[in-house]
Write an enzyme that holds these catalytic residues in place. Structure first.
Site, PDB file in Angstrom:
ATOM      1  N   PRO A  50       0.830  -1.213   0.000  1.00 29.39           N
ATOM      2  CA  PRO A  50       0.000   0.000   0.000  1.00 29.39           C
ATOM      3  C   PRO A  50       0.865   1.263   0.000  1.00 29.39           C
ATOM      4  CG  PRO A  50      -0.103  -1.103   2.154  1.00 29.39           C
ATOM      5  CD  PRO A  50       0.707  -1.983   1.251  1.00 29.39           C
ATOM      6  N   ASP A  51       0.346   2.343  -0.612  1.00 32.39           N
ATOM      7  CA  ASP A  51       1.097   3.604  -0.495  1.00 32.39           C
ATOM      8  C   ASP A  51       0.664   4.249   0.814  1.00 32.39           C
ATOM      9  OD1 ASP A  51      -0.876   5.600  -2.887  1.00 32.39           O
ATOM     10  OD2 ASP A  51      -1.309   4.868  -0.863  1.00 32.39           O
ATOM     11  N   PHE A  52       0.959   5.522   0.988  1.00 34.42           N
ATOM     12  CA  PHE A  52       0.666   6.146   2.301  1.00 34.42           C
ATOM     13  C   PHE A  52      -0.619   6.936   2.267  1.00 34.42           C
ATOM     14  CE2 PHE A  52       4.418   5.069   4.619  1.00 34.42           C
ATOM     15  CZ  PHE A  52       5.368   4.816   3.631  1.00 34.42           C
ATOM     16  N   ARG A  53      -0.834   7.702   1.150  1.00 32.59           N
ATOM     17  CA  ARG A  53      -1.906   8.710   1.225  1.00 32.59           C
ATOM     18  C   ARG A  53      -3.098   8.462   0.292  1.00 32.59           C
ATOM     19  NH1 ARG A  53       3.020  10.758   2.070  1.00 32.59           N
ATOM     20  NH2 ARG A  53       3.366  11.888   4.012  1.00 32.59           N
ATOM     21  N   ASN A 124      11.022   4.985  -1.024  1.00 34.68           N
ATOM     22  CA  ASN A 124      10.472   3.697  -0.604  1.00 34.68           C
ATOM     23  C   ASN A 124      11.450   2.930   0.269  1.00 34.68           C
ATOM     24  OD1 ASN A 124       8.296   4.429  -2.104  1.00 34.68           O
ATOM     25  ND2 ASN A 124       8.848   3.201  -3.884  1.00 34.68           N
ATOM     26  N   ASP A 126      10.933  -0.446   0.705  1.00 30.47           N
ATOM     27  CA  ASP A 126      10.691  -1.868   0.416  1.00 30.47           C
ATOM     28  C   ASP A 126      11.894  -2.556  -0.224  1.00 30.47           C
ATOM     29  OD1 ASP A 126       8.507  -0.506  -2.091  1.00 30.47           O
ATOM     30  OD2 ASP A 126      10.605  -1.047  -2.355  1.00 30.47           O
ATOM     31  N   HIS A 143      14.739   7.730   2.367  1.00 27.29           N
ATOM     32  CA  HIS A 143      14.030   7.548   3.633  1.00 27.29           C
ATOM     33  C   HIS A 143      14.501   6.283   4.341  1.00 27.29           C
ATOM     34  CE1 HIS A 143      10.618  10.471   2.330  1.00 27.29           C
ATOM     35  NE2 HIS A 143      11.786  11.049   2.508  1.00 27.29           N
ATOM     36  N   ASN A 239       2.070   9.404 -12.762  1.00 29.48           N
ATOM     37  CA  ASN A 239       1.381   9.364 -11.472  1.00 29.48           C
ATOM     38  C   ASN A 239      -0.120   9.418 -11.686  1.00 29.48           C
ATOM     39  OD1 ASN A 239       2.087   9.373  -8.540  1.00 29.48           O
ATOM     40  ND2 ASN A 239       0.710  11.141  -8.535  1.00 29.48           N
TER      41      ASN A 239
HETATM   42  N1  APR Z   1      -0.500   4.310 -10.333  1.00 27.72           N
HETATM   43  C1  APR Z   1      -0.275   5.652 -10.381  1.00 27.72           C
HETATM   44  N2  APR Z   1      -0.138   6.409  -9.274  1.00 27.72           N
HETATM   45  C2  APR Z   1      -0.246   5.782  -8.077  1.00 27.72           C
HETATM   46  C3  APR Z   1      -0.483   4.391  -7.952  1.00 27.72           C
HETATM   47  C4  APR Z   1      -0.597   3.652  -9.156  1.00 27.72           C
HETATM   48  N3  APR Z   1      -0.812   2.334  -9.134  1.00 27.72           N
HETATM   49  N4  APR Z   1      -0.528   4.077  -6.613  1.00 27.72           N
HETATM   50  C5  APR Z   1      -0.338   5.237  -5.944  1.00 27.72           C
HETATM   51  N5  APR Z   1      -0.187   6.247  -6.812  1.00 27.72           N
HETATM   52  C6  APR Z   1       0.097   7.657  -6.506  1.00 27.72           C
HETATM   53  C7  APR Z   1      -0.866   8.248  -5.504  1.00 27.72           C
HETATM   54  O1  APR Z   1      -1.997   8.799  -6.190  1.00 27.72           O
HETATM   55  C8  APR Z   1      -0.002   9.340  -4.870  1.00 27.72           C
HETATM   56  O2  APR Z   1       0.004  10.520  -5.675  1.00 27.72           O
HETATM   57  O3  APR Z   1       1.364   7.678  -5.881  1.00 27.72           O
HETATM   58  C9  APR Z   1       1.400   8.718  -4.907  1.00 27.72           C
HETATM   59  C10 APR Z   1       1.789   8.095  -3.574  1.00 27.72           C
HETATM   60  O4  APR Z   1       1.869   9.136  -2.634  1.00 27.72           O
HETATM   61  P1  APR Z   1       2.106   8.793  -1.082  1.00 27.72           P
HETATM   62  O5  APR Z   1       1.168   7.727  -0.680  1.00 27.72           O
HETATM   63  O6  APR Z   1       2.102  10.104  -0.354  1.00 27.72           O
HETATM   64  O7  APR Z   1       3.554   8.150  -1.028  1.00 27.72           O
HETATM   65  P2  APR Z   1       4.919   8.918  -1.091  1.00 27.72           P
HETATM   66  O8  APR Z   1       4.855  10.112  -1.999  1.00 27.72           O
HETATM   67  O9  APR Z   1       5.967   7.920  -1.388  1.00 27.72           O
HETATM   68  O10 APR Z   1       5.099   9.413   0.431  1.00 27.72           O
HETATM   69  C11 APR Z   1       6.300  10.076   0.746  1.00 27.72           C
HETATM   70  O11 APR Z   1       5.671  10.055   3.079  1.00 27.72           O
HETATM   71  O12 APR Z   1       5.165   9.301   5.195  1.00 27.72           O
HETATM   72  C12 APR Z   1       6.133   9.507   4.295  1.00 27.72           C
HETATM   73  O13 APR Z   1       8.153   8.388   4.553  1.00 27.72           O
HETATM   74  C13 APR Z   1       6.896   8.261   3.955  1.00 27.72           C
HETATM   75  O14 APR Z   1       8.333   7.979   2.042  1.00 27.72           O
HETATM   76  C14 APR Z   1       7.009   8.319   2.442  1.00 27.72           C
HETATM   77  C15 APR Z   1       6.699   9.770   2.142  1.00 27.72           C
END
Ligand code: APR
Ligand code: ZN
Length: 294
Positions: A50-53, A124, A126, A143, A239
């Protein structure tokens, strides 16, 4: 006809917007050979992490089980010392070894194989960039990483592998020397970024093309790197949505490929004519990982 300077202050003469196809053309005409890439959790969601937000699916909307005061607390030192359990429960899920690189990771590996990758900056933790075969000297794990861990009391450093068993068994890892809690070298909010992060001081001015893939560009100082390339250098965002300067201050040479990260990368690969080569690479790497898992 699009004219694009070779990045030395050269500028697009035409009025038309730069397209993904134009960028692919610059790569195979070798006008872009020093490519810097910035990635976030969106690069790994197709691998099942999972991503974060992302609303609903993102980690920060699924931390109820850890009953922490607010999502980011899971990466905050003072909370960690108050209660390290939530972080280690999350670590159990994220620990390298449970997931595999996806098509987009292997595209970045192919950039490396072709001598086009100047550096890959990842947020990331991972470790999938390493699993995809990108060597550590081409990586900035901004990170941190689970590859190493540090005792929070005596500061001794250990290979992350030494504590995999404890983390999987939901035991808090303890320093064999002083019994202090050992924390994987994941950068917590407020902690210093790894020294390698400062490679950006030379990498970004040298870059002649910037890819930004799967990140919300919400976290500093990483996010500001998006504005650190020369103004003549094309920036390609792959994105789901417009983020950072692509949303609030788009430049002439910005290209935004919005939608799923895999389809976006597939389009780039298609324009580059690397489809078969990438499929071959992925097949070989999959066989290697299958053999390792046996
Ligand atoms: N295809 C296209 N875009 C995607 C997909 C996908 N399958 N999955 C997720 N996204 C996009 C989301 O819409 C969002 O814009 O990727 C982005 C992920 O953003 P975050 O969840 O905020 O993750 P990230 O940017 O890596 O967070 C940065 O926040 O808490 C900290 O340390 C943590 O490294 C992390 C940092
Ligand atoms: Zn110790």
């Amino acid at each position: 006809m699009l004219f694009f300077g070779t990045g030395k202050g050269g500028d697009k003469s035409g009025k038309e917007k730069l397209t993904l196809k134009d960028v692919a053309e610059l790569i195979w005409k070798k006008e872009c050979q020093r490519i810097v890439v910035m990635v976030g959790a969106g690069l790994s969601t197709p691998s099942g992490i999972p991503d974060f937000r992302s609303p609903g699916s993102g980690l920060y909307s699924n931390l109820q089980q850890y009953n922490i005061p607010y999502p980011e607390a899971i990466f905050e030192l003072h909370y960690f010392f108050h209660n390290p359990k939530p972080f280690f429960m999350l670590s159990k899920e994220l620990y390298p070894g449970n997931y595999r690189p996806n098509y987009a990771h292997y595209f970045l590996r192919l950039l490396f194989d072709k001598g086009l990758l100047l550096r890959l900056y990842t947020q990331n933790i991972d470790g999938l960039e390493r699993v995809a075969g990108i060597p550590p000297d081409k990586l900035v794990e901004a990170h941190g990483t689970f590859a190493t861990a540090t005792c929070t009391v005596c500061r001794r450093s250990y290979p992350g592998e030494d504590f995999r068993g404890d983390v999987m068994a939901e035991k808090i890892p303890k320093c064999p020397v002083c019994t202090g809690i050992v924390k994987p070298d994941i950068v917590f909010f407020g902690e210093e970024l790894p020294h390698r992060f400062f490679l950006h001081v030379t990498d970004f001015p040298m870059a002649d093309l910037l890819f930004i893939i799967g990140t919300s560009l919400e976290v500093e100082p990483f996010a500001s790197l998006a504005g650190a390339v020369r103004s003549s250098v094309p920036r390609v965002l792959i994105n789901r949505d417009l983020v950072g300067p692509f949303a609030y201050q788009p430049q002439q040479n910005d290209v935004a490929e919005l939608g799923d990260v895999i389809s976006g990368v597939e389009r780039v690969v298609e324009f580059l004519g690397w489809k078969e080569e990438l499929q071959e690479l992925i097949k070989k790497e999959k066989e290697k990982l299958d053999a390792k898992d046996k």
